[in-house]
Scaffold this motif. Structure first.
Motif, PDB file in Angstrom:
ATOM      1  N   GLY A 150       0.812  -1.205   0.000  1.00  0.00           N
ATOM      2  CA  GLY A 150       0.000   0.000   0.000  1.00  0.00           C
ATOM      3  C   GLY A 150       0.849   1.259   0.000  1.00  0.00           C
ATOM      4  O   GLY A 150       2.065   1.236  -0.181  1.00  0.00           O
ATOM      5  N   ILE A 151       0.178   2.396   0.238  1.00  0.00           N
ATOM      6  CA  ILE A 151       0.839   3.694   0.214  1.00  0.00           C
ATOM      7  C   ILE A 151       1.722   3.856   1.447  1.00  0.00           C
ATOM      8  O   ILE A 151       1.292   3.591   2.563  1.00  0.00           O
ATOM      9  N   LEU A 152       2.945   4.285   1.236  1.00  0.00           N
ATOM     10  CA  LEU A 152       3.852   4.526   2.346  1.00  0.00           C
ATOM     11  C   LEU A 152       3.648   5.939   2.885  1.00  0.00           C
ATOM     12  O   LEU A 152       3.697   6.907   2.133  1.00  0.00           O
ATOM     13  N   ARG A 153       3.419   6.040   4.180  1.00  0.00           N
ATOM     14  CA  ARG A 153       3.303   7.357   4.797  1.00  0.00           C
ATOM     15  C   ARG A 153       4.696   7.938   5.033  1.00  0.00           C
ATOM     16  O   ARG A 153       5.660   7.195   5.212  1.00  0.00           O
ATOM     17  N   PRO A 154       4.813   9.265   5.044  1.00  0.00           N
ATOM     18  CA  PRO A 154       6.115   9.861   5.346  1.00  0.00           C
ATOM     19  C   PRO A 154       6.652   9.371   6.684  1.00  0.00           C
ATOM     20  O   PRO A 154       5.937   9.340   7.682  1.00  0.00           O
ATOM     21  N   SER A 155       7.902   8.957   6.694  1.00  0.00           N
ATOM     22  CA  SER A 155       8.515   8.438   7.914  1.00  0.00           C
ATOM     23  C   SER A 155      10.019   8.469   7.741  1.00  0.00           C
ATOM     24  O   SER A 155      10.541   8.879   6.700  1.00  0.00           O
ATOM     25  N   ARG A 156      10.720   8.001   8.755  1.00  0.00           N
ATOM     26  CA  ARG A 156      12.176   7.923   8.674  1.00  0.00           C
ATOM     27  C   ARG A 156      12.642   6.644   7.992  1.00  0.00           C
ATOM     28  O   ARG A 156      13.850   6.388   7.893  1.00  0.00           O
ATOM     29  N   LEU A 157      11.702   5.835   7.522  1.00  0.00           N
ATOM     30  CA  LEU A 157      12.064   4.601   6.839  1.00  0.00           C
ATOM     31  C   LEU A 157      12.500   4.868   5.406  1.00  0.00           C
ATOM     32  O   LEU A 157      12.000   5.785   4.754  1.00  0.00           O
ATOM     33  N   ARG A 158      13.410   4.069   4.932  1.00  0.00           N
ATOM     34  CA  ARG A 158      13.788   4.064   3.532  1.00  0.00           C
ATOM     35  C   ARG A 158      13.056   2.904   2.861  1.00  0.00           C
ATOM     36  O   ARG A 158      12.623   1.966   3.531  1.00  0.00           O
ATOM     37  N   ALA A 159      12.918   2.960   1.544  1.00  0.00           N
ATOM     38  CA  ALA A 159      12.106   1.937   0.870  1.00  0.00           C
ATOM     39  C   ALA A 159      12.669   1.598  -0.495  1.00  0.00           C
ATOM     40  O   ALA A 159      13.251   2.444  -1.177  1.00  0.00           O
ATOM     41  N   ARG A 160      12.488   0.334  -0.874  1.00  0.00           N
ATOM     42  CA  ARG A 160      12.792  -0.114  -2.230  1.00  0.00           C
ATOM     43  C   ARG A 160      11.562  -0.853  -2.771  1.00  0.00           C
ATOM     44  O   ARG A 160      11.037  -1.752  -2.123  1.00  0.00           O
ATOM     45  N   LYS A 161      11.112  -0.447  -3.921  1.00  0.00           N
ATOM     46  CA  LYS A 161       9.896  -1.010  -4.499  1.00  0.00           C
ATOM     47  C   LYS A 161      10.155  -2.414  -5.032  1.00  0.00           C
ATOM     48  O   LYS A 161      11.128  -2.662  -5.743  1.00  0.00           O
ATOM     49  N   LEU A 162       9.247  -3.328  -4.685  1.00  0.00           N
ATOM     50  CA  LEU A 162       9.341  -4.704  -5.159  1.00  0.00           C
ATOM     51  C   LEU A 162       8.384  -4.980  -6.313  1.00  0.00           C
ATOM     52  O   LEU A 162       8.584  -5.934  -7.064  1.00  0.00           O
ATOM     53  N   GLY A 163       7.316  -4.187  -6.441  1.00  0.00           N
ATOM     54  CA  GLY A 163       6.393  -4.391  -7.539  1.00  0.00           C
ATOM     55  C   GLY A 163       4.976  -3.996  -7.170  1.00  0.00           C
ATOM     56  O   GLY A 163       4.730  -3.419  -6.103  1.00  0.00           O
ATOM     57  N   GLU A 164       4.050  -4.281  -8.063  1.00  0.00           N
ATOM     58  CA  GLU A 164       2.637  -3.998  -7.853  1.00  0.00           C
ATOM     59  C   GLU A 164       1.825  -5.235  -8.198  1.00  0.00           C
ATOM     60  O   GLU A 164       2.191  -6.001  -9.089  1.00  0.00           O
ATOM     61  N   SER A 165       0.698  -5.396  -7.496  1.00  0.00           N
ATOM     62  CA  SER A 165      -0.160  -6.553  -7.742  1.00  0.00           C
ATOM     63  C   SER A 165      -1.616  -6.111  -7.765  1.00  0.00           C
ATOM     64  O   SER A 165      -2.039  -5.285  -6.951  1.00  0.00           O
ATOM     65  N   GLY A 166      -2.387  -6.666  -8.702  1.00  0.00           N
ATOM     66  CA  GLY A 166      -3.806  -6.376  -8.779  1.00  0.00           C
ATOM     67  C   GLY A 166      -4.624  -7.310  -7.894  1.00  0.00           C
ATOM     68  O   GLY A 166      -4.084  -8.077  -7.088  1.00  0.00           O
ATOM     69  N   TYR A 167      -5.938  -7.226  -8.023  1.00  0.00           N
ATOM     70  CA  TYR A 167      -6.857  -8.009  -7.189  1.00  0.00           C
ATOM     71  C   TYR A 167      -7.840  -8.778  -8.070  1.00  0.00           C
ATOM     72  O   TYR A 167      -8.049  -8.462  -9.242  1.00  0.00           O
ATOM     73  N   ALA A 168      -8.459  -9.768  -7.465  1.00  0.00           N
ATOM     74  CA  ALA A 168      -9.575 -10.467  -8.105  1.00  0.00           C
ATOM     75  C   ALA A 168     -10.519 -10.990  -7.027  1.00  0.00           C
ATOM     76  O   ALA A 168     -10.086 -11.326  -5.919  1.00  0.00           O
ATOM     77  N   ILE A 169     -11.818 -11.013  -7.351  1.00  0.00           N
ATOM     78  CA  ILE A 169     -12.811 -11.670  -6.502  1.00  0.00           C
ATOM     79  C   ILE A 169     -12.879 -13.124  -6.947  1.00  0.00           C
ATOM     80  O   ILE A 169     -13.038 -13.413  -8.137  1.00  0.00           O
ATOM     81  N   VAL A 170     -12.752 -14.029  -5.999  1.00  0.00           N
ATOM     82  CA  VAL A 170     -12.695 -15.449  -6.351  1.00  0.00           C
ATOM     83  C   VAL A 170     -13.557 -16.283  -5.410  1.00  0.00           C
ATOM     84  O   VAL A 170     -13.850 -15.890  -4.276  1.00  0.00           O
ATOM     85  N   GLY A 171     -13.951 -17.438  -5.912  1.00  0.00           N
ATOM     86  CA  GLY A 171     -14.660 -18.426  -5.109  1.00  0.00           C
ATOM     87  C   GLY A 171     -14.299 -19.815  -5.595  1.00  0.00           C
ATOM     88  O   GLY A 171     -13.809 -19.989  -6.718  1.00  0.00           O
ATOM     89  N   SER A 172     -14.535 -20.812  -4.782  1.00  0.00           N
ATOM     90  CA  SER A 172     -14.233 -22.182  -5.181  1.00  0.00           C
ATOM     91  C   SER A 172     -15.316 -22.690  -6.138  1.00  0.00           C
ATOM     92  O   SER A 172     -16.464 -22.230  -6.107  1.00  0.00           O
ATOM     93  N   PRO A 173     -14.976 -23.629  -7.006  1.00  0.00           N
ATOM     94  CA  PRO A 173     -15.998 -24.215  -7.888  1.00  0.00           C
ATOM     95  C   PRO A 173     -17.175 -24.788  -7.096  1.00  0.00           C
ATOM     96  O   PRO A 173     -18.331 -24.663  -7.526  1.00  0.00           O
ATOM     97  N   ALA A 174     -16.900 -25.407  -5.937  1.00  0.00           N
ATOM     98  CA  ALA A 174     -17.983 -25.988  -5.142  1.00  0.00           C
ATOM     99  C   ALA A 174     -18.927 -24.892  -4.622  1.00  0.00           C
ATOM    100  O   ALA A 174     -20.153 -25.059  -4.642  1.00  0.00           O
TER     101      ALA A 174
END
Length: 301
Positions: A150-174
């Protein structure tokens, strides 16, 4: 001021310090400058960029939307500069303990599979992996690296981006065979919707309706503290859930979870970062090695 005379990395460091420390005076004290000097430098930056970065008051500094975006870029640029300098001077073999904190889904599906390769590459680095969906204070928990979504709030932390992922609504076949596959928002509202038992920065259930994004509350009578539990419940046919594709992608490919209402998917994404505390001196080789390995090998859909 001509372009050749602008010390951009120095300006960025002062701007980041002012944001991280909550004011010009605190930043000036840390950097050995005067508060007025820090204030004038930020004002010159704003004039050169043509945007307001900070809203000033007698009590606090507040980032504008443009300032928030610029702050994030500055943090990454400064981290890259520091990394380049470390690489140029590095000679030490990475050695010692590294504690990594990650949320449960990322840890199980992305981090743990990388451990064999990481250990083979850096056998003198000892890993301590903690999986929890609770947001931790790195200093309090003694963590060297944490995975944040998610969105990083301003802080004293440093960051390196690993990537982005989308979403899906899912259910089991049963589940879909018993309750039917929803074809509209109205039908989705009648289904069991599994969700988290805590408030997230982005609502768990977002769908498109008449061109607008709407949110739905959970309705299954079951809440869970982490995404892996929600995935397990969906696989067992308890209800539908909405999770990151990096988490449920293998289930979708295997046919054990089926995406529904893809035409109402807003295609929103969540950014994943590896965050770490800034160090006064060079970043220890053991931490840099882990960060480099994550950036090189984490893949997100």
């Amino acid at each position: 001021m001509g372009l050749s005379t602008v010390n951009r990395s120095g300006e960025m460091e002062i701007f980041v310090q002012a944001v991280d420390r909550g004011g010009f005076s605190a930043a000036a004290k840390a950097l050995g400058l005067t508060p007025s000097g820090v204030s004038k430098l930020v004002t010159r930056m704003e004039a050169r960029l043509g945007v307001r970065l900070l809203l000033r008051s007698t009590r606090q500094l507040q980032l504008t939307p443009e300032g928030r975006t610029f702050y994030g870029r500055c943090v990454r640029v400064l981290a890259d500069i520091a990394e380049a300098e470390r690489e140029a001077s590095a000679g030490a073999v990475p050695r010692g303990p590294v504690r990594i904190n990650a949320n449960v889904p990322f840890g199980l599906h992305k981090l743990l599979p990388l451990v064999p390769g990481l250990r083979a590459r850096y056998p003198a680095v000892d890993l301590d992996i903690v999986l929890t969906d609770r947001i931790v204070d790195l200093a309090m928990e003694g963590a060297d690296v944490a995975i944040r979504s998610g969105i990083l709030r301003p802080s004293r932390l440093r960051a390196r981006k690993l990537g982005e992922s989308g979403y899906a609504i899912v259910g089991s076949p049963a589940y879909l065979e018993r309750h039917g596959t929803p074809r509209s928002l109205a039908e989705l509202e009648r289904h069991a919707r599994l969700s988290f038992d805590f408030t997230r920065s982005v609502p768990d259930w977002q769908v498109l309706h008449e061109g607008q994004i709407v949110t739905l509350p959970p309705s299954a009578g079951v809440l869970a503290s982490n995404g892996e539990s929600l995935r397990r419940l969906a696989l067992d046919g308890v209800g539908l859930t909405r999770l990151n594709l990096f988490h449920i992608g293998p289930d979708i490919r295997a046919g054990t979870l089926v995406p529904v209402l893809e035409d109402l998917n807003p295609r929103d994404t969540e950014t994943v970062h590896a965050v770490y505390l800034g160090h006064a001196g060079p970043l220890p080789a053991r931490i840099r090695a882990v960060l480099d390995h994550l950036v090189e090998h984490v893949t997100l859909p």
